[in-house]
Write a protein that holds these residues in place. Structure first.
Motif, PDB file in Angstrom:
ATOM      1  N   LEU A 143      52.155  54.584  27.620  1.00 42.16           N
ATOM      2  CA  LEU A 143      53.475  55.166  27.873  1.00 42.16           C
ATOM      3  C   LEU A 143      54.425  54.192  28.548  1.00 42.16           C
ATOM      4  N   GLN A 144      53.872  53.225  29.277  1.00 42.33           N
ATOM      5  CA  GLN A 144      54.648  52.266  30.072  1.00 42.33           C
ATOM      6  C   GLN A 144      55.600  52.962  31.052  1.00 42.33           C
ATOM      7  N   THR A 145      55.090  54.035  31.650  1.00 46.47           N
ATOM      8  CA  THR A 145      55.876  54.771  32.633  1.00 46.47           C
ATOM      9  C   THR A 145      55.371  54.492  34.038  1.00 46.47           C
ATOM     10  N   LYS A 146      56.281  54.517  34.989  1.00 48.09           N
ATOM     11  CA  LYS A 146      55.890  54.368  36.397  1.00 48.09           C
ATOM     12  C   LYS A 146      55.431  55.692  36.991  1.00 48.09           C
ATOM     13  N   TYR A 147      55.690  56.790  36.297  1.00 50.00           N
ATOM     14  CA  TYR A 147      55.437  58.112  36.868  1.00 50.00           C
ATOM     15  C   TYR A 147      54.013  58.586  36.574  1.00 50.00           C
ATOM     16  N   ILE A 148      53.126  58.311  37.503  1.00 53.44           N
ATOM     17  CA  ILE A 148      51.789  58.882  37.460  1.00 53.44           C
ATOM     18  C   ILE A 148      51.345  59.152  38.894  1.00 53.44           C
ATOM     19  N   ASP A 149      50.808  60.332  39.120  1.00 56.85           N
ATOM     20  CA  ASP A 149      50.175  60.658  40.396  1.00 56.85           C
ATOM     21  C   ASP A 149      49.198  61.793  40.133  1.00 56.85           C
ATOM     22  N   PRO A 394      54.688  48.741  34.408  1.00 56.27           N
ATOM     23  CA  PRO A 394      55.720  49.348  35.260  1.00 56.27           C
ATOM     24  C   PRO A 394      55.436  49.089  36.726  1.00 56.27           C
ATOM     25  N   ARG A 395      56.421  49.335  37.567  1.00 55.90           N
ATOM     26  CA  ARG A 395      56.240  49.204  39.013  1.00 55.90           C
ATOM     27  C   ARG A 395      55.706  50.533  39.553  1.00 55.90           C
ATOM     28  N   LYS A 396      55.682  50.677  40.877  1.00 60.05           N
ATOM     29  CA  LYS A 396      55.102  51.889  41.452  1.00 60.05           C
ATOM     30  C   LYS A 396      56.031  53.084  41.239  1.00 60.05           C
ATOM     31  N   GLY A 397      55.420  54.257  41.157  1.00 55.62           N
ATOM     32  CA  GLY A 397      56.168  55.485  40.988  1.00 55.62           C
ATOM     33  C   GLY A 397      56.326  56.233  42.298  1.00 55.62           C
TER      34      GLY A 397
END
Length: 709
Positions: A143-149, A394-397
């Motif tokens: 996905l190349q998204t920073k949004y994961i938690d 990506p960077r941090k989310g």
């Protein structure tokens, strides 16, 4: 003829019944007890039951009521069996091909229109290490998204933050449980082990038999208090203040291990100056603990030759959670009670794989092996392992609850949820439910139609622990292999295979080409190599041969590391960090409108948001709804009746609960368990104020008004 046929079939079933016994681990708490699964197979039906496995080196053949019923939800007929897509407002069964095509179209369209970060991923603390690793890789590579938690943000993040700052590394327990009986004083702070991890209570009872003094710090008199020599019924949110009082006594009465301080710590002088300003009478006024009990507790711990401190969510789920735990760690370091037998610290993990879940990439700022996503060296290493360019990572989310706020602001348009139920587990859950309804595409992978799945545009049937294969890291830092024992129901698929298929339809399948869970683990080993949580030396074969190994384990043949910090800590200079901790009031305090403090927690019969245990009749029947636990004196003032109902309100909402009188709780405090959703969801009231370091919400302190319903 029909009766004859029925009789014949019955006789055939009896004569062809055979029993198969296999070994697995309980899917619930962080102890991960080994258990025997018995299957009676006949022509007509299969029947399952569970018994304890006496060869388990941790629990020695103990199981709690959840473990004894752990098979029930996995074989339940209500399990999700088909992919579903919402069509004209209703979830309808579709083929996997249709589901994956809809997934591809929606995700690619949203990312094309709004950018890569329009899609987020939300994981769980009960997934295997392989699935945690894969989910982090999926977010960052596919996905190349920073949004994961993940929901582990609500479990041990405060303890993890404190341990990283103090020791330089976070592992749940610094010592194996087998060392507990060697401690001469044990502090159990905000942890109700007797109900949350009951199968390890034997270690604490053994310690007491050996002459250990046990101090319990909790606003309630829980079942754990049965082994306590001293119970400090602290006011919720005032743990750091209490420990400041204890530290003052430890320093002034000469219980400091000066040799240890000089050789292995930094920051002692600053801490001494800080506690000079501490007044025991002020601490007593803040905490509700008499000065003589504060002195007694400090002496009990300070005088002991060996000692251990354990914390859990009662200390950690605060907007000052990291500071709270750091102060307990100050006390451990001051007395030199760490790095040797019977001396150490432990954060009692709540979730099955809460430890492994944050080690391998589900957390917004972390990469596998407890590497950091903002560290250029760590990014370069992971890019090499994954075969991608570092600049494409990506960077941090942001944290789990902050993701809900971003969804509410419509910054995240799509969310993929695996093994979690954020509608129930997040604070301020009214807002969370409202936010999730704003999503253009919500995908939920789960076993049952949870409260979150009911809101989804797509629901995919995932795997239960009996079908899943992989490793789990339990509360000690011991990594275990769990084998698959049962076929999947209907058209359900293994969680990790679903993630790989989602990557494949996004044209990233080349990065997710695995034949089995062991292949994923071998890549995880390489990804963690050289990191703080180093699993490289472990293999499925060595883990099974030794019934688990402790990380760090840097090379094959290495025995693992049961006891941490024997010679040095994990900061560059090898020294631990003492730090002055200022008491911080909770973000909400009782007032005229909201005169009581609500605190939340677990009960023995349920687990997390209850998706599995509420679908287990043997468990749910014993505790079918949440209860408002309140002191009879307070209830009398309000006009409540034991067994009647009350309306409980905070600034964020109101719920109606059945009343349970209890002499075992502070009169200014009420308690409610958090395992229910919908109109029983206590997190509709809880405070979303976040810890500035770890972003843990303040679940444990919330000002409420209570009225007869």
């Amino acid at each position: 003829m029909n009766e004859f046929l029925k009789h014949f079939q019955k006789q055939q079933a009896v004569t062809t019944t055979r029993e198969i016994t296999t070994t697995t681990e309980c899917p619930y708490c962080s102890v991960q007890c080994t258990m025997n699964l018995h299957e009676e197979k006949s022509i007509m039906v299969s029947r399952f039951s569970v018994s304890a496995n006496k060869e388990d080196p941790v629990t020695d053949g103990r199981l709690c009521v959840k473990g004894l019923n752990a098979h029930s939800h996995a074989i339940d007929d209500r399990r999700l069996r088909n992919p579903m897509i919402r069509i004209k407002g209703k979830l309808s069964n579709v083929s996997w091909e249709a589901a994956m095509e809809r997934f591809r179209i929606q995700v690619q369209a949203l990312q094309t229109k709004y950018g890569k970060d329009s899609v987020g991923v939300y994981g769980g603390g009960s997934l295997t290490n392989e699935e945690c690793y894969l989910l982090g890789k999926f977010a960052r590579v596919a996905l190349q998204t920073k949004y994961i938690d993940y929901n582990g943000r609500f479990c041990m993040s405060a303890a993890a933050g404190a341990a990283n700052l103090t020791f330089g590394v976070d592992r749940g327990l610094t010592n194996p449980l087998e060392e507990v009986p060697f401690a001469k004083c044990i502090i159990l702070a905000g942890t109700n082990i007797a109900e949350c991890q009951p199968t390890i209570m034997a270690y604490f009872r053994k310690a007491r038999q050996n002459g250990c003094k046990i101090i319990v710090i909790d606003p309630r008199e829980t079942a754990t208090c049965s082994i306590a020599d001293l119970h400090l019924k602290v006011k919720p949110g005032y743990d750091a203040a209490l420990v400041n009082g204890m530290i003052k006594v430890i320093i002034e009465e000469g219980f400091v291990d000066q040799s240890f301080i000089e050789q292995r710590t930094n920051g002692y002088d600053e801490l001494v100056e800080h506690v000079k300003q501490v007044s025991l009478s002020e601490v007593a006024a803040l905490t509700g603990i008499p000065p003589q009990q504060i002195v007694e507790a400090a002496r009990m711990y300070g005088e002991a030759e060996t000692g251990m401190v354990f914390t859990a969510r009662g200390v950690e789920q605060h907007a000052s959670g990291v500071a709270n735990v750091r102060n307990f760690l100050n006390m451990v370091l001051l007395t030199g009670k760490i790095g040797k037998q019977g001396c150490g610290y432990g954060a009692i993990t709540g979730q099955a794989n809460g430890q492994g879940g944050r080690e391998h990439g589900q957390k917004a700022d972390q990469l596998p092996g407890y590497r950091l996503i903002e560290n250029l060296e760590h990014r370069a290493y992971m890019a090499k392992v994954w075969g991608v360019n570092e600049e494409d990572l990506p960077r941090k989310g942001i944290s789990a609850y902050e993701m809900m706020e971003a969804i509410d602001r419509k910054e995240i348009k799509c969310l993929i949820v695996l093994g979690s139920n954020p509608v129930v587990s997040n604070p301020n859950s009214h807002m969370v439910e409202k936010a999730l309804k704003k999503l253009e595409f919500l995908v939920v992978i789960d076993l049952f139609e949870s409260e979150t799945a009911r809101l989804a545009h797509m629901v995919l049937p995932g795997s239960a622990y009996l079908e899943d294969e992989g490793t789990m890291t339990q509360l000690e830092g011991r990594v275990l292999v769990r084998r698959a024992l049962k076929a999947l129901p209907g058209k359900a698929k293994l969680d990790w295979k679903i993630v790989c298929e989602m990557a494949a339809v996004l044209d990233k399948g080349a990065y997710f080409n695995y034949q089995n869970a062991e292949e994923i683990f071998n890549e995880l080993r390489l990804a963690s190599k050289g990191g703080k949580a180093d699993y490289f030396g472990m293999t499925y074969a060595s883990l099974e041969a030794q019934h688990g190994m402790f990380w760090p384990c840097p090379e094959e043949g290495h025995p693992g590391t049961p006891r941490m910090f024997e010679k040095q800590f994990d900061h560059e200079d090898g020294r631990a960090r003492l730090a002055p901790i200022e008491h911080q009031n909770p973000k909400e305090v009782a007032n005229r409108k909201y005169p009581y403090i609500l605190t939340t927690g677990r009960v023995l019969q349920h687990y997390l948001s209850g998706v599995q245990t509420r679908n287990t009749s043997e468990l749910n029947s014993k505790y079918p709804e949440p209860l408002l636990e309140i002191h009879p004196d307070s209830a009398g003032i309000i006009g409540l009746v034991n067994g009647g109902h009350a309306k409980v309100s905070s600034k964020r909402g109101t719920i109606r609960l059945k009343v349970k009188f209890s002499q075992k709780i502070r009169p200014d405090t009420v308690f409610v368990a958090f395992h229910w959703g919908d109109d029983f969801c206590i997190n509709r009231l809880t405070n979303p104020a976040l810890d500035p370091t770890c972003r843990m919400p303040e679940f444990k302190v919330c000002a409420v008004q209570i009225n007869p319903a």
